[in-house]
Write an enzyme that holds these catalytic residues in place. Sequence first.
Site, PDB file in Angstrom:
ATOM      1  N   ARG A 103       0.875  -1.182   0.000  1.00 15.65           N
ATOM      2  CA  ARG A 103       0.000   0.000   0.000  1.00 15.65           C
ATOM      3  C   ARG A 103       0.904   1.220   0.000  1.00 15.65           C
ATOM      4  O   ARG A 103       1.675   1.429   0.943  1.00 15.65           O
ATOM      5  CB  ARG A 103      -0.921   0.003   1.220  1.00 15.65           C
ATOM      6  CG  ARG A 103      -1.588   1.345   1.427  1.00 15.65           C
ATOM      7  CD  ARG A 103      -2.698   1.307   2.445  1.00 15.65           C
ATOM      8  NE  ARG A 103      -3.875   0.638   1.918  1.00 15.65           N
ATOM      9  CZ  ARG A 103      -5.081   0.741   2.446  1.00 15.65           C
ATOM     10  NH1 ARG A 103      -5.278   1.456   3.519  1.00 15.65           N
ATOM     11  NH2 ARG A 103      -6.098   0.103   1.900  1.00 15.65           N
ATOM     12  N   HIS A 130      -7.340   0.764  -6.388  1.00 13.43           N
ATOM     13  CA  HIS A 130      -7.545  -0.101  -5.212  1.00 13.43           C
ATOM     14  C   HIS A 130      -8.235  -1.388  -5.683  1.00 13.43           C
ATOM     15  O   HIS A 130      -9.409  -1.618  -5.397  1.00 13.43           O
ATOM     16  CB  HIS A 130      -8.388   0.645  -4.171  1.00 13.43           C
ATOM     17  CG  HIS A 130      -8.361   0.039  -2.803  1.00 13.43           C
ATOM     18  ND1 HIS A 130      -7.640  -1.109  -2.484  1.00 13.43           N
ATOM     19  CD2 HIS A 130      -8.980   0.416  -1.641  1.00 13.43           C
ATOM     20  CE1 HIS A 130      -7.814  -1.385  -1.207  1.00 13.43           C
ATOM     21  NE2 HIS A 130      -8.619  -0.483  -0.675  1.00 13.43           N
ATOM     22  N   GLN A 133     -10.232  -3.900  -3.304  1.00 14.53           N
ATOM     23  CA  GLN A 133     -11.503  -3.361  -2.828  1.00 14.53           C
ATOM     24  C   GLN A 133     -12.618  -3.601  -3.842  1.00 14.53           C
ATOM     25  O   GLN A 133     -13.683  -4.121  -3.502  1.00 14.53           O
ATOM     26  CB  GLN A 133     -11.362  -1.853  -2.567  1.00 14.53           C
ATOM     27  CG  GLN A 133     -12.648  -1.208  -2.079  1.00 14.53           C
ATOM     28  CD  GLN A 133     -13.024  -1.682  -0.682  1.00 14.53           C
ATOM     29  OE1 GLN A 133     -12.195  -1.637   0.223  1.00 14.53           O
ATOM     30  NE2 GLN A 133     -14.258  -2.151  -0.494  1.00 14.53           N
ATOM     31  N   ASP A 222     -17.240   7.315  -1.494  1.00 11.47           N
ATOM     32  CA  ASP A 222     -15.971   7.208  -0.762  1.00 11.47           C
ATOM     33  C   ASP A 222     -15.666   8.593  -0.178  1.00 11.47           C
ATOM     34  O   ASP A 222     -16.303   9.592  -0.548  1.00 11.47           O
ATOM     35  CB  ASP A 222     -14.855   6.746  -1.728  1.00 11.47           C
ATOM     36  CG  ASP A 222     -13.517   6.537  -1.031  1.00 11.47           C
ATOM     37  OD1 ASP A 222     -13.485   6.369   0.197  1.00 11.47           O
ATOM     38  OD2 ASP A 222     -12.480   6.544  -1.742  1.00 11.47           O
ATOM     39  N   CYS A 262     -16.420   1.846   0.630  1.00  6.40           N
ATOM     40  CA  CYS A 262     -15.251   1.003   0.926  1.00  6.40           C
ATOM     41  C   CYS A 262     -14.825   1.107   2.386  1.00  6.40           C
ATOM     42  O   CYS A 262     -14.137   0.226   2.886  1.00  6.40           O
ATOM     43  CB  CYS A 262     -14.107   1.370   0.001  1.00  6.40           C
ATOM     44  SG  CYS A 262     -13.663   3.117   0.083  1.00  6.40           S
ATOM     45  N   ARG A 290     -13.657  -8.608   1.908  1.00  6.12           N
ATOM     46  CA  ARG A 290     -12.235  -8.382   1.625  1.00  6.12           C
ATOM     47  C   ARG A 290     -11.449  -9.642   2.016  1.00  6.12           C
ATOM     48  O   ARG A 290     -10.544 -10.068   1.316  1.00  6.12           O
ATOM     49  CB  ARG A 290     -11.703  -7.178   2.435  1.00  6.12           C
ATOM     50  CG  ARG A 290     -12.290  -5.828   2.063  1.00  6.12           C
ATOM     51  CD  ARG A 290     -11.801  -5.337   0.720  1.00  6.12           C
ATOM     52  NE  ARG A 290     -10.359  -5.233   0.663  1.00  6.12           N
ATOM     53  CZ  ARG A 290      -9.621  -4.203   1.106  1.00  6.12           C
ATOM     54  NH1 ARG A 290     -10.223  -3.153   1.633  1.00  6.12           N
ATOM     55  NH2 ARG A 290      -8.301  -4.190   0.993  1.00  6.12           N
TER      56      ARG A 290
HETATM   57  N1  NVA Z   1      -9.934   6.876  -1.385  1.00  5.62           N
HETATM   58  C1  NVA Z   1      -9.571   6.397  -0.072  1.00  5.62           C
HETATM   59  C2  NVA Z   1      -9.821   4.923   0.054  1.00  5.62           C
HETATM   60  C3  NVA Z   1      -9.502   4.339   1.400  1.00  5.62           C
HETATM   61  C4  NVA Z   1      -9.741   2.878   1.466  1.00  5.62           C
HETATM   62  C5  NVA Z   1      -8.114   6.740   0.199  1.00  5.62           C
HETATM   63  O1  NVA Z   1      -7.281   6.539  -0.684  1.00  5.62           O
HETATM   64  O2  NVA Z   1      -7.815   7.216   1.297  1.00  5.62           O
HETATM   65  N1   CP Z   2     -11.249  -0.034   2.500  1.00  2.32           N
HETATM   66  C1   CP Z   2      -9.960  -0.108   2.916  1.00  2.32           C
HETATM   67  O1   CP Z   2      -9.018  -0.387   2.155  1.00  2.32           O
HETATM   68  O2   CP Z   2      -9.811   0.094   4.251  1.00  2.32           O
HETATM   69  P1   CP Z   2      -8.439   0.326   5.040  1.00  2.32           P
HETATM   70  O3   CP Z   2      -7.874   1.640   4.594  1.00  2.32           O
HETATM   71  O4   CP Z   2      -8.839   0.305   6.482  1.00  2.32           O
HETATM   72  O5   CP Z   2      -7.494  -0.805   4.710  1.00  2.32           O
END
Ligand code: NVA
Ligand code: CP
Length: 302
Positions: A103, A130, A133, A222, A262, A290
């Site tokens: 990540r 992502h 997800q 989101d 998500c 997930r």
């Molecule tokens: N768009 C959000 C998704 C988190 C799972 C982010 O990147 O923070």
């Molecule tokens: N939806 C998601 O990826 O959650 P986290 O940021 O908690 O991993």
Amino acid sequence: MKKDLLSVYELDLDDFDKIFDDARRLKKDFKEGKLHAPLKGKTLGMIFDKSSTRTRISFEVGMYQLGGIALFLNSRDTQIGRGESIADSARMMSRYLNGIMIRTYAQESVEEFARAASIPVVNGLTDLLHPCQILSDLFTIAEKKGSYKGLKVTYIGDGNNIANTWIEAAARLPFELALACPEGYDPDEAIMARGKKESPEGIVLYRDPFEAAKNADILYTDVWASMGQESEQEERKKIFKNYQINRKVLKEAKKDVLVMHCLPAHRGEEITADVIDGPHSVVIDEAENRLHVQKAILKILL
Ligand code: NVA
Ligand code: CP
């Protein structure tokens, strides 16, 4: 399937079917208490440059349930955080580990890691995409509605990594995608152009969330400010205030619409509390899936 899972756009129809079939079986076996250990003796490294609750827990627990183990690697505490090159890290880690989940910020970093690594690399979220997800979300939709085929998915909010991944999925699979984003906050231009060319059922970008929500089978949103955009949070609250899933928007959708997010969610911003906690919401099932979908991905790749 390819060596890595970096984006859903790289998957073909057989890959989607295989992931969903395996996830269904793994979920059923897990619920029936049947133990499987196909990844006995295997180790997944999990490199995190950003925060996570669901991704970390579901990958870690998933590896454990499959008989392997997962190592949590906060990049700040590794030599990557002190400038060791991505290529050296990938080549060296390939000698210890059987797979890596990353990540981070730039999609290019994950791609560079995957090119240098001889083991599978899974994208656990970048600024651009992502994939895990949206695969879990499609699996959830298929569970609840029988299939995602022919459905209308409406995404309201920021043209971020989640929106981009929905576009990639719609370029591959037969469902209709409507997006509503404020001007200046559109999804990635190249992903949108490619999606529009390839989508079997159509991808349309609206400015008006009510228009986008008409007859939707799925309403998805989101956060307005993603990880890394914290300094824009207050400004974005003003820009996005009409891009909220609330009771009024819900009325435009089909009666049996599923509301998805998500997570993490900000109640009162991108979604109201009554809607995310209401009868149409499946956000906790999404989060659960997930685990099952990623177990399928790990089993296939590792
Ligand atoms: N768009 C959000 C998704 C988190 C799972 C982010 O990147 O923070
Ligand atoms: N939806 C998601 O990826 O959650 P986290 O940021 O908690 O991993």
